[in-house]
Design an enzyme around this catalytic site. Sequence first.
Site, short mmCIF file in Angstrom:
data_model
loop_
_atom_site.label_atom_id
_atom_site.label_comp_id
_atom_site.label_asym_id
_atom_site.label_seq_id
_atom_site.Cartn_x
_atom_site.Cartn_y
_atom_site.Cartn_z
N ARG A 233 77.69 31.09 47.57
CA ARG A 233 77.89 32.09 46.39
C ARG A 233 79.10 32.53 46.51
NH1 ARG A 233 73.72 30.71 44.84
NH2 ARG A 233 71.89 31.90 43.98
N GLU A 262 81.10 33.93 37.25
CA GLU A 262 80.70 32.64 36.55
C GLU A 262 80.13 33.09 35.12
OE1 GLU A 262 77.72 30.87 39.24
OE2 GLU A 262 79.44 30.50 40.62
N HIS A 281 79.04 25.16 39.62
CA HIS A 281 77.79 25.61 40.17
C HIS A 281 76.78 24.59 39.93
CE1 HIS A 281 75.95 29.57 41.98
NE2 HIS A 281 75.28 28.33 42.64
#
Length: 317
Positions: A233, A262, A281
């Site tokens: 994260r 994000e 990601h």
Amino acid sequence: MSQRKPALLVTAADLAPQALALLEDFEVVYAGKTPGEDDIVALCRQHDPVAIIVRYSKVGAAAIAAAPSLRVISKHGSGTDTIDKVAAAARGVEVRAAVGANAAAVAEHALALMMACAKSVPALDARMHAGYWDKATHKSLELHGRTVGLIGLGAIGLRFARMASAMGMNVIGFDPFAGDTPGFVKKTDLETLWREADVISLHCPLTADNHKLLNEATLAQCKHGVIVVNTARGGLIDEAALLAAVRSGQVLAAGLDSFCVEPMVQGHAFQTEPGFILSPHIGGVTGDAYINMGVAAARNVRSVIQPHASREAVPQH
């Protein structure tokens, strides 16, 4: 007249067919490719789902309050930090995660980022495409015999540890919640990890206690020229401190798959700074992981809504 099926909201535009096969007793509602929090709240008000499978966006207190029939929130993955677990608990809504379903995919991506940092793969590729031949001037970092420090020794961390050990690396790890670990991982404290690791790889959930765990102070304790990898994260890292550390050479390179905000906004300093290898990601985004996470998320829903159904055979891919 047939009884209406209970609604199940998916915060995405799709689920694997193998997962949908387990959800035939539900009316599946999709939120679309890029749903926002307001979209999720509106859909909860409209459909009053008994279950939510979370892929994108956040499921906060407003969404939970907008679905009186909600009984379970099931994460399409292992990280539940995008779910308001306090609000869920207050309503008696269970929160489940697909633990380990994408472990192989994320561990492999972490390995790829570590290798790309150590071997300067993107920079050398760009130079070759530009017509340069840097054989006489470039030296990569050999990882054999060096130490990798893992923060988090769950399913992903241990898979990564196994691969790093097979490469001849020394593996140390910090995880206050881990039980016994395999012989190729030496458990240690954070101070020792900062001091001894040539590579630091993050594999833990984001909590209030470890927010910005990697910061100016902890980076200063690390070896000069350390490599940082993050497939967990973004909030685990103080991005301004990491940027300064890369610019100073304290961090040789950073391979990052997750970020504080994000999607990453255009103009982020990491985008133009040498020493950063970035991916959007997608560590857990493979064909196999897509199926595994979907099936696990569907089974977690059924284990709450239909307790005996979770023991039925799962379609194979």
